[in-house]
Write a protein that holds these residues in place. Structure first.
Motif, PDB file in Angstrom:
ATOM      1  N   VAL A  58       0.848  -1.202   0.000  1.00 52.45           N
ATOM      2  CA  VAL A  58       0.000   0.000   0.000  1.00 52.45           C
ATOM      3  C   VAL A  58       0.886   1.256   0.000  1.00 52.45           C
ATOM      4  CG1 VAL A  58      -1.654   1.348   1.339  1.00 52.45           C
ATOM      5  CG2 VAL A  58      -1.978  -1.125   1.106  1.00 52.45           C
ATOM      6  N   VAL A  59       1.901   1.271   0.876  1.00 53.63           N
ATOM      7  CA  VAL A  59       2.812   2.416   0.939  1.00 53.63           C
ATOM      8  C   VAL A  59       3.503   2.589  -0.418  1.00 53.63           C
ATOM      9  CG1 VAL A  59       4.914   3.334   2.016  1.00 53.63           C
ATOM     10  CG2 VAL A  59       3.160   2.237   3.440  1.00 53.63           C
ATOM     11  N   LYS A  60       3.838   1.453  -1.054  1.00 51.20           N
ATOM     12  CA  LYS A  60       4.444   1.509  -2.386  1.00 51.20           C
ATOM     13  C   LYS A  60       3.550   2.273  -3.368  1.00 51.20           C
ATOM     14  CE  LYS A  60       3.626  -1.609  -5.492  1.00 51.20           C
ATOM     15  NZ  LYS A  60       3.482  -2.913  -6.156  1.00 51.20           N
ATOM     16  N   TYR A  61       2.250   1.953  -3.379  1.00 50.67           N
ATOM     17  CA  TYR A  61       1.343   2.634  -4.314  1.00 50.67           C
ATOM     18  C   TYR A  61       1.317   4.141  -4.064  1.00 50.67           C
ATOM     19  CZ  TYR A  61      -0.323  -1.611  -6.492  1.00 50.67           C
ATOM     20  OH  TYR A  61      -0.378  -2.768  -7.215  1.00 50.67           O
ATOM     21  N   GLY A  62       1.334   4.532  -2.787  1.00 48.02           N
ATOM     22  CA  GLY A  62       1.387   5.955  -2.481  1.00 48.02           C
ATOM     23  C   GLY A  62       2.665   6.573  -3.026  1.00 48.02           C
ATOM     24  N   CYS A  63       3.775   5.905  -2.814  1.00 46.15           N
ATOM     25  CA  CYS A  63       5.078   6.414  -3.255  1.00 46.15           C
ATOM     26  C   CYS A  63       5.143   6.622  -4.760  1.00 46.15           C
ATOM     27  CB  CYS A  63       6.189   5.433  -2.863  1.00 46.15           C
ATOM     28  SG  CYS A  63       6.592   5.469  -1.118  1.00 46.15           S
ATOM     29  N   ILE A  64       4.663   5.622  -5.531  1.00 45.14           N
ATOM     30  CA  ILE A  64       4.875   5.703  -6.981  1.00 45.14           C
ATOM     31  C   ILE A  64       3.840   6.570  -7.699  1.00 45.14           C
ATOM     32  CG2 ILE A  64       6.108   3.502  -7.141  1.00 45.14           C
ATOM     33  CD1 ILE A  64       3.493   2.253  -8.264  1.00 45.14           C
ATOM     34  N   ARG A  65       2.622   6.685  -7.139  1.00 46.30           N
ATOM     35  CA  ARG A  65       1.562   7.330  -7.911  1.00 46.30           C
ATOM     36  C   ARG A  65       0.610   8.243  -7.158  1.00 46.30           C
ATOM     37  NH1 ARG A  65      -0.084   5.400 -13.135  1.00 46.30           N
ATOM     38  NH2 ARG A  65       1.770   5.818 -14.363  1.00 46.30           N
ATOM     39  N   SER A  66       0.623   8.226  -5.832  1.00 42.65           N
ATOM     40  CA  SER A  66      -0.447   8.973  -5.171  1.00 42.65           C
ATOM     41  C   SER A  66       0.025   9.631  -3.873  1.00 42.65           C
ATOM     42  CB  SER A  66      -1.642   8.053  -4.897  1.00 42.65           C
ATOM     43  OG  SER A  66      -2.623   8.737  -4.156  1.00 42.65           O
ATOM     44  N   LEU A  67       0.381  10.908  -4.015  1.00 47.18           N
ATOM     45  CA  LEU A  67       0.736  11.689  -2.829  1.00 47.18           C
ATOM     46  C   LEU A  67      -0.461  11.731  -1.876  1.00 47.18           C
ATOM     47  CD1 LEU A  67       2.642  13.601  -1.274  1.00 47.18           C
ATOM     48  CD2 LEU A  67       1.786  15.475  -2.686  1.00 47.18           C
ATOM     49  N   ALA A  68      -1.672  11.798  -2.433  1.00 46.90           N
ATOM     50  CA  ALA A  68      -2.874  11.884  -1.594  1.00 46.90           C
ATOM     51  C   ALA A  68      -3.015  10.636  -0.714  1.00 46.90           C
ATOM     52  CB  ALA A  68      -4.109  12.057  -2.473  1.00 46.90           C
ATOM     53  N   LEU A  69      -2.800   9.461  -1.309  1.00 49.55           N
ATOM     54  CA  LEU A  69      -2.867   8.214  -0.526  1.00 49.55           C
ATOM     55  C   LEU A  69      -1.785   8.221   0.553  1.00 49.55           C
ATOM     56  CD1 LEU A  69      -3.775   5.267   0.043  1.00 49.55           C
ATOM     57  CD2 LEU A  69      -2.255   4.527  -1.804  1.00 49.55           C
ATOM     58  N   PHE A  70      -0.589   8.625   0.165  1.00 52.62           N
ATOM     59  CA  PHE A  70       0.531   8.641   1.114  1.00 52.62           C
ATOM     60  C   PHE A  70       0.205   9.557   2.303  1.00 52.62           C
ATOM     61  CE2 PHE A  70       4.638   9.648   2.883  1.00 52.62           C
ATOM     62  CZ  PHE A  70       5.350   8.469   2.761  1.00 52.62           C
ATOM     63  N   LYS A 126      15.113  15.988  -1.555  1.00 55.28           N
ATOM     64  CA  LYS A 126      15.577  15.875  -0.160  1.00 55.28           C
ATOM     65  C   LYS A 126      14.405  15.711   0.809  1.00 55.28           C
ATOM     66  CE  LYS A 126      20.114  17.572   0.795  1.00 55.28           C
ATOM     67  NZ  LYS A 126      20.696  17.463  -0.564  1.00 55.28           N
ATOM     68  N   GLY A 127      14.574  14.856   1.796  1.00 56.50           N
ATOM     69  CA  GLY A 127      13.539  14.669   2.817  1.00 56.50           C
ATOM     70  C   GLY A 127      12.598  13.517   2.511  1.00 56.50           C
ATOM     71  N   THR A 128      12.679  12.989   1.274  1.00 59.04           N
ATOM     72  CA  THR A 128      11.753  11.919   0.866  1.00 59.04           C
ATOM     73  C   THR A 128      12.001  10.636   1.670  1.00 59.04           C
ATOM     74  OG1 THR A 128      11.720  12.853  -1.369  1.00 59.04           O
ATOM     75  CG2 THR A 128      10.900  10.598  -1.121  1.00 59.04           C
ATOM     76  N   ALA A 129      13.261  10.276   1.827  1.00 63.59           N
ATOM     77  CA  ALA A 129      13.579   9.025   2.533  1.00 63.59           C
ATOM     78  C   ALA A 129      13.089   9.076   3.978  1.00 63.59           C
ATOM     79  CB  ALA A 129      15.081   8.766   2.483  1.00 63.59           C
ATOM     80  N   GLU A 130      13.280  10.237   4.589  1.00 65.97           N
ATOM     81  CA  GLU A 130      12.885  10.396   5.996  1.00 65.97           C
ATOM     82  C   GLU A 130      11.363  10.254   6.136  1.00 65.97           C
ATOM     83  OE1 GLU A 130      13.365  13.729   9.548  1.00 65.97           O
ATOM     84  OE2 GLU A 130      14.271  14.114   7.584  1.00 65.97           O
ATOM     85  N   ARG A 131      10.662  10.866   5.192  1.00 63.12           N
ATOM     86  CA  ARG A 131       9.194  10.826   5.220  1.00 63.12           C
ATOM     87  C   ARG A 131       8.686   9.394   4.994  1.00 63.12           C
ATOM     88  NH1 ARG A 131       5.510  14.743   1.425  1.00 63.12           N
ATOM     89  NH2 ARG A 131       3.528  14.245   2.473  1.00 63.12           N
ATOM     90  N   LEU A 132       9.331   8.697   4.059  1.00 60.75           N
ATOM     91  CA  LEU A 132       8.952   7.307   3.774  1.00 60.75           C
ATOM     92  C   LEU A 132       9.226   6.422   4.999  1.00 60.75           C
ATOM     93  CD1 LEU A 132       8.226   4.852   2.054  1.00 60.75           C
ATOM     94  CD2 LEU A 132      10.447   5.020   0.931  1.00 60.75           C
ATOM     95  N   GLU A 133      10.387   6.603   5.592  1.00 63.98           N
ATOM     96  CA  GLU A 133      10.729   5.804   6.780  1.00 63.98           C
ATOM     97  C   GLU A 133       9.724   6.034   7.905  1.00 63.98           C
ATOM     98  OE1 GLU A 133      14.748   6.629   7.932  1.00 63.98           O
ATOM     99  OE2 GLU A 133      15.594   5.675   6.143  1.00 63.98           O
ATOM    100  N   ALA A 134       9.306   7.280   8.092  1.00 60.92           N
ATOM    101  CA  ALA A 134       8.364   7.596   9.181  1.00 60.92           C
ATOM    102  C   ALA A 134       7.055   6.831   8.996  1.00 60.92           C
ATOM    103  CB  ALA A 134       8.119   9.103   9.235  1.00 60.92           C
ATOM    104  N   VAL A 135       6.555   6.770   7.760  1.00 60.40           N
ATOM    105  CA  VAL A 135       5.294   6.053   7.515  1.00 60.40           C
ATOM    106  C   VAL A 135       5.482   4.548   7.718  1.00 60.40           C
ATOM    107  CG1 VAL A 135       3.818   5.259   5.630  1.00 60.40           C
ATOM    108  CG2 VAL A 135       3.998   7.661   6.118  1.00 60.40           C
ATOM    109  N   LEU A 136       6.577   4.019   7.228  1.00 57.98           N
ATOM    110  CA  LEU A 136       6.825   2.580   7.378  1.00 57.98           C
ATOM    111  C   LEU A 136       6.918   2.214   8.863  1.00 57.98           C
ATOM    112  CD1 LEU A 136       9.414   2.058   4.481  1.00 57.98           C
ATOM    113  CD2 LEU A 136       7.003   1.373   4.499  1.00 57.98           C
ATOM    114  N   LEU A 137       7.650   3.012   9.623  1.00 59.88           N
ATOM    115  CA  LEU A 137       7.808   2.734  11.055  1.00 59.88           C
ATOM    116  C   LEU A 137       6.473   2.866  11.790  1.00 59.88           C
ATOM    117  CD1 LEU A 137      11.236   4.533  11.664  1.00 59.88           C
ATOM    118  CD2 LEU A 137      10.815   2.054  11.693  1.00 59.88           C
TER     119      LEU A 137
END
Ligand code: MG
Length: 349
Positions: free
Chosen positions: A185-197, A281-292
């Motif tokens: 699900v997080v993958k789908y947000g990352c590749i195509r949907s900021l709104a979902l993320f 910049k900041g993308t990895a941190e934001r992604l990690e926060a959601v995964l955690l």
């Protein structure tokens, strides 16, 4: 209820509806001349939902049989498919009959493969009961079994006749497997949907499952319609998967679930691409926060070198290079072909 239409070679509908299990028969009946239906399910899901689907099919006039196998990824192999073929033969399944895959990703992939190959192909229906299968693997027509030398290496493209998603089945899904699905699900947000993320950031995924399922299958539909046979754009669905597959393999397919490995792989590749100036910049941190937030890993216990070495056998590789999916920012991705050496350079920078 929501309906998503998939316009592939053979078009089909995805129906997301609470309680749709009890309407399986009436929804499948108009699609087929089948006299017999075989439910394929595993030993965890069959006792929970097998009878409801069987009753519904019987009420619509199908003669129903049920093939049940031991739950788990270890069952997704040719020897179990061979047992399925025997079962089909013994139950007089003909080319016009239908297979009903009731369960998670393993069930859908394997029952789909059996249907795609038995008598050179018979119709099948997907009734996914795990989050991973509902948001990802039941849509798009990829069927497969694992081989001792790698996952999903023998398979076929065959689209289902319909996909019936009952979000109520998630109520019986163990926490571990809910998390597994959230990796995709997080993958789908990352590749195509900021709104979902953003919704995953602000809200609790378990409270918005209907919307999550609808959004993910809609994205997958858009991608699969453009590239049914995986020769181009469909590669973006592999965000996090190149490294994820390596992590799964290094863990002997038992250390990490698929979704956990994809989560760790997507965090890792995004850290690398951000460090190399390819990602905002900041993308990895934001992604990690959601995964955690959802209890998913952002790292694996394997070293960069072990992971780099394990990516070599990836089936997404073509020739000498591997097609990596990188994020430009959350919601936007692009493909980048890298040789093993180029990847190693990025890794070491
Ligand atoms: Mg996947």
């Amino acid at each position: 209820m929501s309906v998503v239409e998939v316009k592939t070679g053979v078009p089909y509908k995805i129906i997301i509806e609470h309680g749709v299990l009890d309407r399986a028969g009436e929804l499948i009946r108009p699609l087929t001349k089948a006299i017999r239906a075989v439910i394929v399910s595993d030993a965890n899901v069959a006792p929970l939902y097998g009878d409801r689907v069987r009753n519904s099919l019987e009420e619509s006039g199908f003669e129903v049989s049920e093939f049940v196998f031991e739950a788990g990824e270890a069952s997704k192999k040719l020897s179990v498919v061979e047992k399925m073929y025997h079962f089909f033969f013994e139950h007089d399944i003909t080319r016009t009959d239908i297979v009903v895959a009731l369960g998670g990703g393993v069930t859908g992939d394997m029952a789909g493969f059996a249907a795609a190959t038995y008598l050179r192909g018979i119709d099948f229906v997907q009734i996914p009961t795990s989050l991973l299968a509902q948001v990802d693997s039941s849509v798009g027509g990829k069927t497969a079994v694992d081989m001792p030398f790698g996952k999903n290496l023998v398979g076929a493209f065959r689209q289902p006749r319909i996909v019936l998603i009952d979000p109520d089945t998630l109520n019986t899904l163990p926490e571990k497997f809910f998390r597994d699905g959230l990796g995709e699900v997080v993958k789908y947000g990352c590749i195509r949907s900021l709104a979902l993320f953003e919704r995953l950031e602000k809200e609790n995924a378990a409270d918005i499952t209907d919307d999550i399922i609808y959004e993910c299958v809609s994205i997958k539909r858009d991608v699969v319609e453009k590239d049914e046979f995986d020769t181009g754009e469909r590669a973006i669905l592999n965000f996090g998967h190149t490294l994820g597959h390596a992590i799964e393999k290094l863990g002997n397919y038992s250390g990490y679930t698929h979704g956990e490995a994809v989560a760790a792989g997507s965090a890792m590749i995004t850290r690398i691409s951000e460090k190399n100036g390819l990602t905002e910049k900041g993308t990895a941190e934001r992604l990690e926060a959601v995964l955690l937030k959802y209890g998913l890993p952002v790292n694996s216990r394997f070293s960069d070198d072990e992971i780099a070495a394990a990516t070599k056998g990836d089936k997404k590789s073509s020739g000498k290079s591997i097609n990596f999916v990188l994020l430009k920012s959350i919601g936007e991705c692009f493909l980048k072909k890298l040789t093993a050496e180029e990847f190693k350079e990025l890794l070491d920078k």
